[in-house]
Design a protein around this motif. Structure first.
Motif, PDB file in Angstrom:
ATOM      1  N   ASP A 232      10.875  -9.810  20.069  1.00  0.00           N
ATOM      2  CA  ASP A 232       9.853  -8.962  20.253  1.00  0.00           C
ATOM      3  C   ASP A 232       9.290  -8.489  21.605  1.00  0.00           C
ATOM      4  OD1 ASP A 232       8.258 -11.259  20.993  1.00  0.00           O
ATOM      5  OD2 ASP A 232       7.417 -11.723  19.103  1.00  0.00           O
ATOM      6  N   ASN A 269       1.803  -0.633  26.663  1.00  0.00           N
ATOM      7  CA  ASN A 269       1.887  -0.950  25.278  1.00  0.00           C
ATOM      8  C   ASN A 269       0.900  -0.392  24.578  1.00  0.00           C
ATOM      9  OD1 ASN A 269       1.938  -2.326  22.886  1.00  0.00           O
ATOM     10  ND2 ASN A 269       2.292  -4.644  23.961  1.00  0.00           N
ATOM     11  N   PRO A 270       1.325   0.537  23.564  1.00  0.00           N
ATOM     12  CA  PRO A 270       0.241   1.195  22.549  1.00  0.00           C
ATOM     13  C   PRO A 270      -0.464   0.243  21.608  1.00  0.00           C
ATOM     14  CG  PRO A 270       2.632   1.558  21.996  1.00  0.00           C
ATOM     15  CD  PRO A 270       2.855   0.900  23.256  1.00  0.00           C
ATOM     16  N   TRP A 271       0.300  -0.930  21.271  1.00  0.00           N
ATOM     17  CA  TRP A 271      -0.134  -1.617  20.256  1.00  0.00           C
ATOM     18  C   TRP A 271      -1.362  -2.517  20.761  1.00  0.00           C
ATOM     19  CZ3 TRP A 271       1.778   0.632  16.373  1.00  0.00           C
ATOM     20  CH2 TRP A 271       3.037   1.082  16.511  1.00  0.00           C
ATOM     21  N   THR A 272      -1.573  -2.414  22.017  1.00  0.00           N
ATOM     22  CA  THR A 272      -2.914  -3.178  22.695  1.00  0.00           C
ATOM     23  C   THR A 272      -3.576  -2.270  23.479  1.00  0.00           C
ATOM     24  OG1 THR A 272      -1.435  -3.629  24.704  1.00  0.00           O
ATOM     25  CG2 THR A 272      -1.335  -5.310  23.002  1.00  0.00           C
TER      26      THR A 272
END
Length: 275
Positions: A232, A269-272
């Protein structure tokens, strides 16, 4: 565990130059034509024939091959330039294939190596009379042959992955792929400069350029392992951090590493990012 059994992947890149003496003999049937003149004549012919002056790999020889040794858990273990600082084509070729054998046939990892780097190194072995029975395992079942285009255990060509084995055109190449994951990509030197650098005796500059390309390829390889589900993003970024530390520890003794760090970028990181 021995070093040989710990290396599971060999991420590599080849820098090569046209062999003017070979071109003079094979294309122009001349024993007196100067190597530089043969190269320029061939380039002119190629432009007239197809508009581009890139000399086919069949008339080239390797002058720098850099290999990153990567463990089964994808950690960067070492990175070497073969036969540096001499960069003798026949010695480079021998070290390339004998290393693959010594490390128990790990998986090659390239960016567009299926269409250029591997066939160039195969032809170099042909030229220098180097036996490669394990690589040319032509009696094996088709899908077990190391040279089979779809044998990902033998060779992972990241360009093939990103184009679905040639179904699309990946415009931007390794430079784009590296930039997508926040890495430098092409910096001062580009591939079309290698011939000129070689003629000027700048072998170390060529080797350094090749070293940076291999680092880019390694980071693209890590992202391939993300999209294929093996790791991941969290694990990927841990490996990126370890690799950066590897580079930092060697930057004082290697200009290529210092240059690479100067161009280093962090992947956003677009998810953070909170959006």
């Amino acid at each position: 565990m021995s070093a040989a059994t710990d290396v599971r992947y060999l991420v590599f890149d080849v820098e090569s130059v046209a062999d003017g003496d070979l071109i003079a003999r094979a294309r122009y049937k001349s024993d007196t034509m100067q190597a530089g003149d043969a190269i320029e004549e061939f380039r002119s012919d190629l432009v007239n024939e197809g508009g581009k002056d890139f000399i086919p790999y069949t008339f080239q020889m390797p002058v720098a091959v850099v290999i990153a040794k990567v463990s089964a858990d994808l950690e960067l273990l070492d990175l070497v330039s073969l036969d540096e600082p001499l960069h003798r084509p026949h010695v480079i070729t021998q070290h390339f294939w004998r290393g693959w054998q010594a490390y128990k046939q790990p998986t090659w990892v390239t960016f567009n190596g299926r269409g250029f780097d591997i066939p160039l190194m195969e032809l170099a072995a042909f030229r220098h009379g180097i036996q490669l029975p394990e690589w040319f395992n032509m009696s094996a079942r088709t899908y077990d042959q190391n040279r089979n285009r779809y044998n990902m255990k033998s060779h992972i060509d990241l360009h093939e992955v990103l184009t679905n084995f040639g179904s699309t055109w990946f415009r931007g190449g390794l430079n784009l792929a590296a930039n997508l994951v926040g890495k430098p990509g092409k910096m001062v030197v580009a591939g079309n400069m290698v011939q000129g650098l070689y003629e000027q005796g700048e072998l170390q500059t060529i080797s350094d350029y090749c070293r940076c390309d291999v680092l880019d390829t390694y980071f693209v390889f890590l992202r391939y392992n993300v999209i294929s589900g093996r790791i991941d993003v969290t694990r990927e970024q841990e490996l990126v951090a370890k690799a950066k530390q590897f580079i930092v520890e060697r930057a004082d003794d290697c200009q290529a590493y210092a240059d690479y760090l100067e161009g280093w970028g962090e992947w956003e990181n677009p998810w953070t990012a909170g959006t």
